[in-house]
Structure formats: C-alpha cells, structure tokens
Design a protein around this motif. Structure first.
Motif, PDB file in Angstrom:
ATOM      1  N   GLU A   1       7.165  -7.069   3.688  1.00 56.56           N
ATOM      2  CA  GLU A   1       6.853  -8.523   2.930  1.00 56.56           C
ATOM      3  C   GLU A   1       8.012  -9.362   2.766  1.00 56.56           C
ATOM      4  O   GLU A   1       8.241 -10.505   3.118  1.00 56.56           O
ATOM      5  CB  GLU A   1       6.087  -8.141   1.769  1.00 56.56           C
ATOM      6  N   PHE A   2       9.085  -8.576   2.464  1.00 52.05           N
ATOM      7  CA  PHE A   2      10.296  -9.073   2.077  1.00 52.05           C
ATOM      8  C   PHE A   2      10.906  -9.947   3.434  1.00 52.05           C
ATOM      9  O   PHE A   2      11.706 -10.814   3.364  1.00 52.05           O
ATOM     10  CB  PHE A   2      11.303  -8.055   1.540  1.00 52.05           C
ATOM     11  N   GLU A   3      10.872  -8.912   4.263  1.00 47.31           N
ATOM     12  CA  GLU A   3      11.548  -9.467   5.672  1.00 47.31           C
ATOM     13  C   GLU A   3      10.941 -10.645   6.213  1.00 47.31           C
ATOM     14  O   GLU A   3      11.245 -11.369   6.775  1.00 47.31           O
ATOM     15  CB  GLU A   3      11.654  -8.400   6.580  1.00 47.31           C
TER      16      GLU A   3
ATOM     17  N   ASN B   1      -0.429  -6.676   1.142  1.00 50.55           N
ATOM     18  CA  ASN B   1      -0.509  -6.080  -0.486  1.00 50.55           C
ATOM     19  C   ASN B   1      -2.178  -5.263  -0.441  1.00 50.55           C
ATOM     20  O   ASN B   1      -1.918  -4.359  -1.429  1.00 50.55           O
ATOM     21  CB  ASN B   1      -0.604  -7.441  -1.251  1.00 50.55           C
ATOM     22  N   ASN B   2      -3.006  -5.689   0.375  1.00 50.83           N
ATOM     23  CA  ASN B   2      -4.175  -5.158   0.314  1.00 50.83           C
ATOM     24  C   ASN B   2      -4.273  -3.621   0.670  1.00 50.83           C
ATOM     25  O   ASN B   2      -4.684  -2.618   0.077  1.00 50.83           O
ATOM     26  CB  ASN B   2      -5.214  -5.863   1.185  1.00 50.83           C
ATOM     27  N   LEU B   3      -3.455  -3.354   1.944  1.00 48.72           N
ATOM     28  CA  LEU B   3      -3.198  -2.038   2.071  1.00 48.72           C
ATOM     29  C   LEU B   3      -2.267  -1.009   1.273  1.00 48.72           C
ATOM     30  O   LEU B   3      -2.761  -0.274   0.945  1.00 48.72           O
ATOM     31  CB  LEU B   3      -2.371  -2.324   3.382  1.00 48.72           C
ATOM     32  N   TYR B   4      -1.238  -2.017   0.710  1.00 44.69           N
ATOM     33  CA  TYR B   4      -0.397  -1.287  -0.412  1.00 44.69           C
ATOM     34  C   TYR B   4      -1.366  -0.905  -1.482  1.00 44.69           C
ATOM     35  O   TYR B   4      -1.268   0.396  -2.123  1.00 44.69           O
ATOM     36  CB  TYR B   4       0.485  -2.033  -0.758  1.00 44.69           C
ATOM     37  N   ASP B   5      -2.182  -1.738  -2.256  1.00 46.40           N
ATOM     38  CA  ASP B   5      -3.071  -1.354  -3.359  1.00 46.40           C
ATOM     39  C   ASP B   5      -3.890  -0.275  -3.021  1.00 46.40           C
ATOM     40  O   ASP B   5      -4.402   0.607  -3.858  1.00 46.40           O
ATOM     41  CB  ASP B   5      -3.659  -2.864  -3.820  1.00 46.40           C
ATOM     42  N   ASP B   6      -4.711  -0.440  -1.888  1.00 48.67           N
ATOM     43  CA  ASP B   6      -5.562   0.907  -1.397  1.00 48.67           C
ATOM     44  C   ASP B   6      -4.680   1.970  -1.421  1.00 48.67           C
ATOM     45  O   ASP B   6      -5.385   2.954  -2.247  1.00 48.67           O
ATOM     46  CB  ASP B   6      -6.091   0.576   0.081  1.00 48.67           C
ATOM     47  N   TYR B   7      -3.660   2.084  -0.900  1.00 45.40           N
ATOM     48  CA  TYR B   7      -2.881   3.448  -0.662  1.00 45.40           C
ATOM     49  C   TYR B   7      -2.314   3.888  -1.956  1.00 45.40           C
ATOM     50  O   TYR B   7      -1.939   4.989  -2.117  1.00 45.40           O
ATOM     51  CB  TYR B   7      -2.230   3.492   0.415  1.00 45.40           C
TER      52      TYR B   7
ATOM     53  N   MET C   1       0.789   1.156  10.423  1.00 47.84           N
ATOM     54  CA  MET C   1       1.287   1.539   9.100  1.00 47.84           C
ATOM     55  C   MET C   1       0.012   2.284   8.241  1.00 47.84           C
ATOM     56  O   MET C   1       0.070   3.194   7.442  1.00 47.84           O
ATOM     57  CB  MET C   1       1.652   0.400   8.148  1.00 47.84           C
ATOM     58  N   LYS C   2      -1.210   1.709   8.481  1.00 47.18           N
ATOM     59  CA  LYS C   2      -2.651   2.241   8.166  1.00 47.18           C
ATOM     60  C   LYS C   2      -2.504   3.597   8.617  1.00 47.18           C
ATOM     61  O   LYS C   2      -2.963   4.579   7.664  1.00 47.18           O
ATOM     62  CB  LYS C   2      -3.664   1.282   8.260  1.00 47.18           C
ATOM     63  N   ASP C   3      -2.306   3.949   9.963  1.00 52.50           N
ATOM     64  CA  ASP C   3      -2.636   5.313  10.456  1.00 52.50           C
ATOM     65  C   ASP C   3      -1.531   6.160   9.744  1.00 52.50           C
ATOM     66  O   ASP C   3      -1.912   7.542   9.453  1.00 52.50           O
ATOM     67  CB  ASP C   3      -2.175   5.253  11.976  1.00 52.50           C
TER      68      ASP C   3
END
Length: 308
Positions: free
Chosen positions: A154-156, A187-193, A296-298
C-alpha cells in the motif's frame, strides 16, 4: 565494476546514436496501434511486484517494461545496454529500493535523462534494519522486501500514484480512484487475516530465505530461514542443527520454499523434522499466472494453515 559500467555506457551511447539516425522514416511508418502505444506513459520497472503496483494504479494510461526478467534473481542482476536504452526513453522508472536493486542509482546516472522521473517505491517506509554485519557491508543496512507485506504494498503504491499524478496531472482523479481500489483490496485482505492470525498461539514458520520479515511485522509472526535476506549461501552444520532443533521445538509442520531458491536444503530439513514442503510466493517473478493479491492470499492461507 567501473570497467563494466564504462563498457555499458559506451554501448548505450552507441545504441542511442544509431537509433537517432533515420527517425523520420521510423515515425512516418508507425501503425495506429504503435501511435496509441506512444501516447501512454512509458514506464520502466525493476521487477514483477513493482510492475503489478504500477499496473494497478496506471492501468491503460501506462506502458510498462520490466527490466529484470521473470525467473532471474533480482539480488544478483546487472542491467544490459538495451535495458539502459529503454530507461533513457522512459518517463518513469520505478524500483523498490532499500538495497534491492544495487544497480539502480548508477543506471539513472548513466542515462542522464532530463525527462526521467525515478521513484524509489519504498522511500519513507519504516524499514527493518539488518543485524548481520556481512549483509550490511555488501547490501546496505535494510531488509529490502517491503513489497511482501500488504502494508508495504500500500505504501509503495501510494508513492507510485504520487509520481503518476506529477507526470500526468490531468488524470489525477483516475490514478486516485485506482489507488483507492487497490488499497481497499489490500486492507480487506489484511483485516481478514489479522483476525485469523490473532487466533493462533504458534506464530513461528520456516522459509527458504528470509524474505518475509515485513509480512511477519504485519501479523505478529516470526520467520526462521534456511538462507539469509539476500538468499546467499547454504547453512553451516551448526545453523542446520539449530534449524532442526527450532523446528522440533516449535512443532513446525511445513517448510516453505520459493521458486528462485534451491529447495534441496529445505527438503533435507523437512525430512529431518517430519514436515512437508510447500511453495510460497515472493512475487519477484510472475508465478503460476497469479496477480499480487492472489499470490499474497495464497501465502497467508498457507502460513495460517501451517500454524493451526
């Protein structure tokens, strides 16, 4: 190294000189599709993950060339004269930085292009410092694997968005929307994991090389690795013995390996501790036709399942 850079410079100047001859005839013969391509922002990127971030923000406004070919270890890469020629014709050059592309600064200086905007995508990020004196001496003081982190990505992506807006301010809203869409996915992926990893007591996993420190920081995990941050050298007998003890103590069920790191030692380690070997993505190259989010999800799925 000086002689090598000098020879590259001579080659690039020769290429540019010859390509400058007969420009009129080349331009006059351009097809409609070629003219359309020329209207896009010409972007050079260092490797695949950076390409994906530029593509997510720029979409059909950019034409991207990746300098480091898929399947090539980025830590050891040196650009060719042809790479520098393309760089000299680009409007934007995006690289990860933090010591990942040792050739980047020299290449920017070599092409000496007034139109080129160079973006170190990780600049300003809270980088993790290396504690290995040998690595610091050879590669610099930071772990460069910022992109193997949803927060790092996200930063990059924001740094890339800002650069595209600077180059092409008339399409600012377009880049802003694309960035927000990409940021929302991250962010959705981050929040989930984050919720999932918070439920497991075991936070330890083992990889082929130490590329996942930023992912660990995202989720409060801890990696131990067969090879160092820059995927150099096999472990000493003592290091191997320590890894075996570590795996047994922490009940490691999976040893993760990456495409561009030799799996032999990891396979030996897995056999010693009764673990299985699973592939994990560093996204340095395009692998299994997956995009960044899918890769990344994998990764997160595999790591989470190995900790349960």
């Amino acid at each position: 190294m000086y002689k090598k850079i000098t020879s590259i410079l001579i080659a690039i100047f020769t290429l540019v000189t010859f390509s400058g001859c007969g420009n009129k005839s080349v331009n006059s013969d351009k097809t409609i599709s070629e003219q359309s391509s020329q209207s896009k922002i010409q972007v050079a990127v260092s490797f695949n993950a950076i390409r994906e971030f530029v593509e997510a923000i720029g979409k059909d406004k950019v034409e991207i060339r990746t300098i480091i070919p898929n399947g090539t270890e980025p830590h050891d890469f040196e650009p060719t004269a042809r790479d520098l020629e393309y760089l000299s014709k680009s409007k934007l050059f995006v690289y990860n930085g933090a010591g990942m592309e040792s050739w980047a600064d020299k290449s920017i200086q070599a092409v000496n292009s007034k139109q080129l905007v160079a973006v170190e995508a990780s600049k300003g990020f809270d980088a993790i410092k290396s504690t290995d004196e040998g690595e610091i001496k050879e590669h610099g003081q930071y772990d460069p694997h910022v992109w193997i982190s949803l927060k790092g990505a996200e930063f990059e992506a924001k740094n890339i968005k800002d650069a595209l807006e600077k180059i092409d301010p008339s399409n600012r809203d377009y880049y802003e929307k694309n960035y927000k869409d990409f940021s929302t996915q991250l962010n959705n992926l981050y929040d989930d994991y984050k919720k999932r990893f918070d439920t497991v007591n075991n936070k330890n996993f083992v990889t082929g090389h130490a590329a996942f420190a930023y992912l660990c920081r995202d989720f409060g995990l801890k990696q131990n690795s067969v090879e160092d941050v820059f995927a150099e050298g096999e472990p000493t007998p003592k290091k191997m013995a320590d890894l075996i003890d570590y795996c047994k103590k922490n009940k490691i069920k999976t040893i993760f390996v990456e495409d561009m790191v030799s799996p032999k030692v990891s396979e030996t380690l897995a056999k010693e501790v009764g673990a299985k070997v699973e592939k994990i993505y560093t996204v340095e190259s395009k692998e299994d036709n997956k995009n960044y989010i899918e890769s990344m999800k994998d990764n997160l799925d595999l790591i989470y399942n190995s900790l349960k």
